[in-house]
Design a protein around this motif. Structure first.
Motif, PDB file in Angstrom:
ATOM      1  N   PRO A 182       6.868  -5.325  -7.067  1.00 55.37           N
ATOM      2  CA  PRO A 182       5.690  -4.866  -6.329  1.00 55.37           C
ATOM      3  C   PRO A 182       5.963  -3.486  -5.739  1.00 55.37           C
ATOM      4  O   PRO A 182       7.107  -3.048  -5.697  1.00 55.37           O
ATOM      5  N   CYS A 183       4.902  -2.817  -5.310  1.00 54.46           N
ATOM      6  CA  CYS A 183       5.085  -1.519  -4.639  1.00 54.46           C
ATOM      7  C   CYS A 183       3.979  -1.363  -3.612  1.00 54.46           C
ATOM      8  O   CYS A 183       2.802  -1.571  -3.928  1.00 54.46           O
ATOM      9  N   TRP A 184       4.344  -1.028  -2.396  1.00 61.79           N
ATOM     10  CA  TRP A 184       3.299  -0.909  -1.363  1.00 61.79           C
ATOM     11  C   TRP A 184       2.367   0.256  -1.667  1.00 61.79           C
ATOM     12  O   TRP A 184       1.248   0.305  -1.175  1.00 61.79           O
ATOM     13  N   GLN A 185       2.793   1.169  -2.519  1.00 66.68           N
ATOM     14  CA  GLN A 185       1.901   2.256  -2.959  1.00 66.68           C
ATOM     15  C   GLN A 185       1.465   2.002  -4.399  1.00 66.68           C
ATOM     16  O   GLN A 185       1.478   2.908  -5.235  1.00 66.68           O
ATOM     17  N   SER A 202      10.174  -0.665   4.056  1.00 69.52           N
ATOM     18  CA  SER A 202       9.865   0.428   4.985  1.00 69.52           C
ATOM     19  C   SER A 202       8.445   0.926   4.686  1.00 69.52           C
ATOM     20  O   SER A 202       7.794   0.425   3.788  1.00 69.52           O
ATOM     21  N   ASP A 203       7.982   1.921   5.458  1.00 67.64           N
ATOM     22  CA  ASP A 203       6.724   2.524   5.024  1.00 67.64           C
ATOM     23  C   ASP A 203       6.984   3.946   4.552  1.00 67.64           C
ATOM     24  O   ASP A 203       6.116   4.806   4.601  1.00 67.64           O
ATOM     25  N   ASN A 204       8.199   4.175   4.074  1.00 70.54           N
ATOM     26  CA  ASN A 204       8.521   5.482   3.500  1.00 70.54           C
ATOM     27  C   ASN A 204       7.823   5.645   2.156  1.00 70.54           C
ATOM     28  O   ASN A 204       7.671   4.674   1.414  1.00 70.54           O
ATOM     29  N   GLN A 205       7.431   6.876   1.859  1.00 77.58           N
ATOM     30  CA  GLN A 205       6.841   7.196   0.558  1.00 77.58           C
ATOM     31  C   GLN A 205       7.870   6.928  -0.535  1.00 77.58           C
ATOM     32  O   GLN A 205       9.039   7.242  -0.362  1.00 77.58           O
ATOM     33  N   VAL A 206       7.428   6.377  -1.656  1.00 82.25           N
ATOM     34  CA  VAL A 206       8.374   6.197  -2.759  1.00 82.25           C
ATOM     35  C   VAL A 206       8.708   7.588  -3.321  1.00 82.25           C
ATOM     36  O   VAL A 206       7.932   8.530  -3.160  1.00 82.25           O
ATOM     37  N   PRO A 207       9.876   7.741  -3.958  1.00 85.27           N
ATOM     38  CA  PRO A 207      10.260   9.075  -4.425  1.00 85.27           C
ATOM     39  C   PRO A 207       9.199   9.702  -5.333  1.00 85.27           C
ATOM     40  O   PRO A 207       8.533   9.012  -6.112  1.00 85.27           O
TER      41      PRO A 207
END
Ligand code: OGA
Ligand code: NI
Length: 361
Positions: free
Chosen positions: A222-225, A25-30
């Motif tokens: 991996p992490c998109w942020q 998703s493009d949700n912010q990670v917690p």
């Protein structure tokens, strides 16, 4: 009355699962995973990456170190690596490629299993071993973007098989072969290191040979942020000597703090990254540095690393640890204190408050 805190870690979410959900998703990670550093104007900034890649940790060639024709120059490089960086890469180390390869494949196999199967090795209250996250001690603590499996692997009699993966079936054997090889290799290096601090080559062997070895397997999804999370927070390794390998050489992650800057390490294929831990800094009377390091995350590649921690004998370890606790409590500048810590140790040595085998002379 102060409540005694149980050893071990508070249970938190599995990061591999979180990553699978958030990267889709493009949700912010917690929030708990976002590392924020306040800049001067009050803005929040992300993680700073290696700034000066022209400076790199030394590469030591063990074959050259052993060859009388080249040993002198290589030995000087080893000494300055331990002193200036606390880190070096080791090539031509004699550990066959497949010994590490077998372990890496088995480790990767473990992480490929569904969560339920991986959970069979979960950390349990009262133990430092098992699958989970490294020390989580409070409900509001920031969290690392990574899972780990920590096992006490040597001596064999100390293994707690509750935490050992049973799949793949070769896991135990791969660990056995690999940990014997790294223990042997670290003893070889420690002989040179003792010499580099002006002590008898065999002196550090008395402190490390046959002593416990811990294995920490790190799984960094991996992490998109990626620029806002940290795989493994800045730390120094507590033990003596750490030997680290990573599964793929096509992804960087390890960074070392030198003079206030973070340097990315480009790990050579098949090389070990060797670093000095706190106990060895103390034993070297401050000549070698236990340098702060961390692991950062890639936006779309996973990274797996395996760190082998070679600990000194119990008495020495206890002494280093108790001194460290004192330091942390006082909150004094670490670098200054570490040097005076060495003096404490020196004093203990002189007053005879030491385990005989700790002596470097
Ligand atoms: C560690 C460590 C770095 C890495 O496990 O102590 O520093 O690159 N790992 O995974
Ligand atoms: Ni480390």
């Amino acid at each position: 009355m102060a409540e005694a805190r149980a050893i071990g870690s508070l249970p938190v979410a599995n990061v591999q699962e979180l990553a699978a959900a958030f990267n889709r998703s493009d949700n912010q990670v917690p929030e708990r995973y976002l590392v924020k550093e306040a800049s001067t104007d009050g803005e929040l900034v992300g993680v700073v990456s290696g700034e000066d890649s022209s400076l790199e940790i030394p590469v030591i060639d063990l074959a050259k170190l052993l060859d009388p024709r080249s040993s002198e120059a290589e030995f000087a490089k080893l000494g300055s690596g331990c002193h200036d960086w606390g880190f070096f890469q080791l090539i031509n180390h004699g550990v066959p490629y497949e010994v590490a390869g077998n372990l890496m494949n088995d480790v990767a196999e473990f992480f490929k299993q569904p969560l339920e199967a991986r959970k069979a090795c979960s950390q349990q209250p009262g133990s430092l071993e098992g699958y989970g996250q490294s020390v989580v001690v409070s409900e509001d603590q920031k969290l690392d973007w990574g899972d780990m499996l920590y096992l006490q692997v040597q001596p064999a009699a100390s293994r707690d098989l509750r935490f050992w993966p049973t799949h793949p079936a070769s896991f135990g054997c791969s660990v056995d072969v690999y940990s014997s090889a790294t223990a042997k290799l670290s003893c070889r290096l420690l002989e040179f290191m003792a010499k580099a601090v002006g002590a008898k080559p065999a002196s550090l062997l008395g402190v490390f040979e046959g002593q416990p070895v811990g294995m920490r397997v790190n799984y960094y999804p991996p992490c998109w942020q990626a620029d806002q999370v940290i795989g493994l927070s800045p730390h120094t390794d507590g033990g003596g000597l750490t030997l680290l390998r990573q599964k793929n050489d096509d992804v960087q992650g390890l960074q070392i703090n030198k003079d206030g800057k973070w340097f990315a390490v480009d790990i050579l294929d098949g090389a070990f990254v060797v670093n000095v831990g706190d106990a060895l800094e103390v034993l070297s009377n401050g000549k070698f540095k236990s340098e702060e390091h961390r692991a950062v995350i890639h936006p779309n590649k996973e990274r797996i690393s395996v760190a082998m921690f070679h600990f000194p004998c119990q008495g020495c370890w206890a002494l280093c640890r108790s001194s460290w606790r004192k330091v942390k409590k006082c909150g004094i500048d670490q670098r200054v204190t570490r040097i005076s810590l060495c003096n404490i140790l020196q004093q203990n040595l002189m007053e005879g408050k030491h385990v005989e085998r700790m002596k470097l002379e």
